[in-house]
Motif scaffolding. Structure first.
Motif, PDB file in Angstrom:
ATOM      1  N   LYS A 161      12.437  -1.685  -3.631  1.00  0.00           N
ATOM      2  CA  LYS A 161      13.778  -2.227  -3.349  1.00  0.00           C
ATOM      3  C   LYS A 161      14.236  -1.838  -1.948  1.00  0.00           C
ATOM      4  CE  LYS A 161      15.301  -2.463  -8.186  1.00  0.00           C
ATOM      5  NZ  LYS A 161      13.946  -2.344  -8.736  1.00  0.00           N
ATOM      6  N   ASP A 162      13.879  -0.627  -1.524  1.00  0.00           N
ATOM      7  CA  ASP A 162      14.214  -0.190  -0.166  1.00  0.00           C
ATOM      8  C   ASP A 162      13.486  -1.039   0.879  1.00  0.00           C
ATOM      9  OD1 ASP A 162      15.851   1.783  -1.186  1.00  0.00           O
ATOM     10  OD2 ASP A 162      14.344   3.382  -0.992  1.00  0.00           O
ATOM     11  N   VAL A 163      12.220  -1.366   0.596  1.00  0.00           N
ATOM     12  CA  VAL A 163      11.445  -2.209   1.510  1.00  0.00           C
ATOM     13  C   VAL A 163      12.098  -3.580   1.658  1.00  0.00           C
ATOM     14  CG1 VAL A 163       9.277  -3.492   1.760  1.00  0.00           C
ATOM     15  CG2 VAL A 163       9.222  -1.065   1.162  1.00  0.00           C
ATOM     16  N   LEU A 164      12.515  -4.173   0.545  1.00  0.00           N
ATOM     17  CA  LEU A 164      13.146  -5.487   0.591  1.00  0.00           C
ATOM     18  C   LEU A 164      14.398  -5.462   1.460  1.00  0.00           C
ATOM     19  CD1 LEU A 164      12.885  -6.596  -3.161  1.00  0.00           C
ATOM     20  CD2 LEU A 164      11.419  -7.296  -1.262  1.00  0.00           C
ATOM     21  N   GLU A 165      15.202  -4.421   1.289  1.00  0.00           N
ATOM     22  CA  GLU A 165      16.441  -4.324   2.071  1.00  0.00           C
ATOM     23  C   GLU A 165      16.153  -4.108   3.543  1.00  0.00           C
ATOM     24  OE1 GLU A 165      20.606  -1.736   2.182  1.00  0.00           O
ATOM     25  OE2 GLU A 165      19.120  -1.352   0.619  1.00  0.00           O
ATOM     26  N   GLU A 166      15.202  -3.222   3.832  1.00  0.00           N
ATOM     27  CA  GLU A 166      14.874  -2.910   5.224  1.00  0.00           C
ATOM     28  C   GLU A 166      14.306  -4.118   5.958  1.00  0.00           C
ATOM     29  OE1 GLU A 166      11.634  -0.150   7.673  1.00  0.00           O
ATOM     30  OE2 GLU A 166      12.019   0.246   5.550  1.00  0.00           O
ATOM     31  N   ARG A 167      13.454  -4.883   5.276  1.00  0.00           N
ATOM     32  CA  ARG A 167      12.775  -6.017   5.907  1.00  0.00           C
ATOM     33  C   ARG A 167      13.597  -7.299   5.870  1.00  0.00           C
ATOM     34  NH1 ARG A 167       8.570  -4.535   9.213  1.00  0.00           N
ATOM     35  NH2 ARG A 167       7.297  -2.932   8.210  1.00  0.00           N
ATOM     36  N   GLY A 168      14.637  -7.312   5.037  1.00  0.00           N
ATOM     37  CA  GLY A 168      15.416  -8.531   4.894  1.00  0.00           C
ATOM     38  C   GLY A 168      14.703  -9.584   4.082  1.00  0.00           C
ATOM     39  N   TRP A 169      13.766  -9.148   3.203  1.00  0.00           N
ATOM     40  CA  TRP A 169      13.031 -10.070   2.346  1.00  0.00           C
ATOM     41  C   TRP A 169      13.812 -10.320   1.062  1.00  0.00           C
ATOM     42  CZ3 TRP A 169       7.927  -6.787   2.738  1.00  0.00           C
ATOM     43  CH2 TRP A 169       7.347  -7.000   4.008  1.00  0.00           C
ATOM     44  N   THR A 170      13.818 -11.547   0.604  1.00  0.00           N
ATOM     45  CA  THR A 170      14.453 -11.898  -0.660  1.00  0.00           C
ATOM     46  C   THR A 170      13.479 -11.637  -1.796  1.00  0.00           C
ATOM     47  OG1 THR A 170      15.799 -13.601   0.389  1.00  0.00           O
ATOM     48  CG2 THR A 170      15.507 -13.758  -1.999  1.00  0.00           C
ATOM     49  N   MET A 185       5.287  -1.512  -9.395  1.00  0.00           N
ATOM     50  CA  MET A 185       5.670  -1.384  -7.988  1.00  0.00           C
ATOM     51  C   MET A 185       6.980  -2.104  -7.720  1.00  0.00           C
ATOM     52  SD  MET A 185       3.913  -3.067  -4.610  1.00  0.00           S
ATOM     53  CE  MET A 185       4.782  -4.601  -5.000  1.00  0.00           C
ATOM     54  N   HIS A 186       7.088  -3.333  -8.227  1.00  0.00           N
ATOM     55  CA  HIS A 186       8.285  -4.135  -8.005  1.00  0.00           C
ATOM     56  C   HIS A 186       9.533  -3.465  -8.567  1.00  0.00           C
ATOM     57  CE1 HIS A 186      11.149  -7.231  -9.602  1.00  0.00           C
ATOM     58  NE2 HIS A 186      11.120  -7.587  -8.335  1.00  0.00           N
ATOM     59  N   GLU A 187       9.383  -2.745  -9.665  1.00  0.00           N
ATOM     60  CA  GLU A 187      10.526  -2.104 -10.316  1.00  0.00           C
ATOM     61  C   GLU A 187      10.912  -0.779  -9.664  1.00  0.00           C
ATOM     62  OE1 GLU A 187       9.151  -1.822 -14.313  1.00  0.00           O
ATOM     63  OE2 GLU A 187       9.608  -3.938 -14.796  1.00  0.00           O
ATOM     64  N   SER A 188      10.107  -0.297  -8.725  1.00  0.00           N
ATOM     65  CA  SER A 188      10.370   1.003  -8.109  1.00  0.00           C
ATOM     66  C   SER A 188      11.509   0.934  -7.090  1.00  0.00           C
ATOM     67  CB  SER A 188       9.104   1.528  -7.421  1.00  0.00           C
ATOM     68  OG  SER A 188       8.797   0.757  -6.269  1.00  0.00           O
ATOM     69  N   SER A 247       0.827  -1.211   0.000  1.00  0.00           N
ATOM     70  CA  SER A 247       0.000   0.000   0.000  1.00  0.00           C
ATOM     71  C   SER A 247       0.858   1.256   0.000  1.00  0.00           C
ATOM     72  CB  SER A 247      -0.920  -0.006   1.227  1.00  0.00           C
ATOM     73  OG  SER A 247      -1.637   1.208   1.324  1.00  0.00           O
ATOM     74  N   ASP A 248       1.871   1.286   0.865  1.00  0.00           N
ATOM     75  CA  ASP A 248       2.727   2.476   0.970  1.00  0.00           C
ATOM     76  C   ASP A 248       3.468   2.755  -0.331  1.00  0.00           C
ATOM     77  OD1 ASP A 248       1.931   2.789   3.577  1.00  0.00           O
ATOM     78  OD2 ASP A 248       3.743   1.922   4.458  1.00  0.00           O
ATOM     79  N   VAL A 249       3.977   1.706  -0.973  1.00  0.00           N
ATOM     80  CA  VAL A 249       4.743   1.912  -2.205  1.00  0.00           C
ATOM     81  C   VAL A 249       3.818   2.305  -3.353  1.00  0.00           C
ATOM     82  CG1 VAL A 249       6.242   0.822  -3.917  1.00  0.00           C
ATOM     83  CG2 VAL A 249       6.614   0.391  -1.484  1.00  0.00           C
ATOM     84  N   LEU A 250       2.672   1.659  -3.463  1.00  0.00           N
ATOM     85  CA  LEU A 250       1.745   1.999  -4.545  1.00  0.00           C
ATOM     86  C   LEU A 250       1.306   3.451  -4.478  1.00  0.00           C
ATOM     87  CD1 LEU A 250      -0.596  -1.149  -4.736  1.00  0.00           C
ATOM     88  CD2 LEU A 250       1.097  -0.425  -6.427  1.00  0.00           C
ATOM     89  N   THR A 251       1.005   3.935  -3.273  1.00  0.00           N
ATOM     90  CA  THR A 251       0.565   5.325  -3.140  1.00  0.00           C
ATOM     91  C   THR A 251       1.747   6.287  -3.128  1.00  0.00           C
ATOM     92  OG1 THR A 251       0.464   5.042  -0.721  1.00  0.00           O
ATOM     93  CG2 THR A 251      -1.578   4.727  -1.973  1.00  0.00           C
ATOM     94  N   GLY A 252       2.832   5.892  -2.452  1.00  0.00           N
ATOM     95  CA  GLY A 252       3.995   6.768  -2.365  1.00  0.00           C
ATOM     96  C   GLY A 252       4.645   7.022  -3.704  1.00  0.00           C
ATOM     97  N   ALA A 253       4.598   6.033  -4.586  1.00  0.00           N
ATOM     98  CA  ALA A 253       5.167   6.176  -5.926  1.00  0.00           C
ATOM     99  C   ALA A 253       4.133   6.698  -6.922  1.00  0.00           C
ATOM    100  CB  ALA A 253       5.713   4.839  -6.404  1.00  0.00           C
ATOM    101  N   SER A 254       2.966   7.093  -6.407  1.00  0.00           N
ATOM    102  CA  SER A 254       1.879   7.648  -7.230  1.00  0.00           C
ATOM    103  C   SER A 254       1.418   6.683  -8.321  1.00  0.00           C
ATOM    104  CB  SER A 254       2.309   8.981  -7.854  1.00  0.00           C
ATOM    105  OG  SER A 254       2.604   9.931  -6.857  1.00  0.00           O
TER     106      SER A 254
END
Length: 338
Positions: free
Chosen positions: A298-307, A291-294, A64-71
């Motif tokens: 990528k920042d979310v993946l790094e912060e959460r430690g998600w692969t 969204m995935h390409e934004s 939700s945050d990325v979809l709205t934050g990236a407009s």
């Protein structure tokens, strides 16, 4: 020793898209039409089929945050519909009439559908994308007598129901991992059922409360749900279920290095209602691909430690088909379903 792994390689199997009447395509496969459909989606609804605080909730709110934050959309409202390992949320999705609805899903739901004999099944939905993969971690309270994973498993084998393990829903990834560890210790399906005192919870916050209150001997969940409590010293991690060390807990040993030949990772993704049009499915797939390409994702993946484990279209459909078969077989082997 036998390595137990839930396969992540797609298998040519019965297509979910064929069952739903939809054939969502992968990134770029829809061409200009898919891009235009994505651009025309102004809002989406996101169903999190769990209570706040766990991995599904983190995933849904990050989307939700990325979809709205990236407009990419104007609004992306999140609603929590928890219960029964996600199958209550799955029933809610089945009754959804807005085609622009995305529900978080994953390995936990695959298992819960089988253990709950759910009327609504993942095969009845429209698969959109696999997003992430994450190892699980076994933790104990900081004051626990169990110093290693072997200590904990030995105690369960010796004391049975006297050792309480908490994790996500019955039949979910956490429950399966507990069963696999006991299987590696030499127990059969019936013995596992008799020995394992597994207390399911509705979200990561509840598990932490049980552990910190010394109401459970150990807990199993995604690394991201327990990492901050391990770092603070409130919990102690015994082992992670990935083949290599986990990004968020790099100093915690793997289960294989501890003598348990188990590699078992959780995945999370997105489903849409069954029966939506091909154009709507392609639009949602294109939207999630953007969204995935934004950079924000990528920042979310790094912060959460998600692969990053991104899959769309027929590849994701085939992966889900295979995962359902694999999980059903594993649940039977460890005595969680007949």
């Amino acid at each position: 020793m036998r390595r137990t792994t839930i396969a992540l390689v797609p298998l040519a199997a019965l297509s979910l898209a064929a069952l739903t009447g939809c054939n969502p395509q992968g990134a770029g496969a829809g061409g200009a039409a898919a891009s235009q459909d994505a651009a025309s989606i102004d809002s989406v609804n996101i169903i999190v089929p769990a209570d706040p605080g766990g991995g599904w909730d983190q995933t849904g709110r990050a989307v939700s945050d990325v979809l709205t934050g990236a407009s990419l959309v104007g609004t992306a409202a999140v609603s929590n519909v928890g219960g029964a390992g996600g199958t209550v949320g799955l029933a809610s999705l089945a009754n959804e009439r807005d085609p622009y609805t995305l529900m978080v899903t994953g390995l936990v739901m695959v298992g819960a559908v089988e253990t709950n004999a759910a009327e609504n099944r993942i095969e009845d939905t429209t698969p959109i994308a696999r997003l992430t993969e994450e190892p699980l971690v076994v933790v104990v309270p900081a004051t626990s007598e169990y110093q290693t994973l072997q200590d904990l498993v030995d105690a369960i084998v010796a004391q049975g129901q006297g050792v309480t393990i908490t994790g996500g829903s019955a039949g979910g990834a956490d429950h399966i991992l507990a069963g696999l560890l006991l299987e590696e210790a030499g127990l059969s399906g019936a013995d596992i059922t008799e020995k394992l005192n597994y207390v399911p919870n509705a979200g990561g916050g509840e598990a932490v409360s049980l552990l910190l209150g010394n109401n459970a001997a150990a807990g199993i969940s995604g690394v991201g749900e327990f990492a901050e409590y391990v770092e603070s010293g409130d919990l102690r991690a015994l082992a992670v279920s990935s083949e290599e060390a986990a990004t968020l807990l790099p100093d915690v040993p793997t289960m294989t290095s501890e003598g348990f030949d188990v590699v078992y990772t959780n995945w999370r993704g997105l489903l849409a209602p069954g029966g939506i049009s091909e154009a709507d499915a392609e639009g949602l797939t294109s939207l999630v691909t953007s969204m995935h390409e934004s950079g924000a994702w990528k920042d979310v993946l790094e912060e959460r430690g998600w692969t990053d484990a991104f899959l769309t279209g027929e590849e994701f459909t085939s992966f889900v088909d295979e995962n359902i078969v694999d999980v059903s077989g594993t649940l039977k082997n460890i005595g969680l379903i007949s």
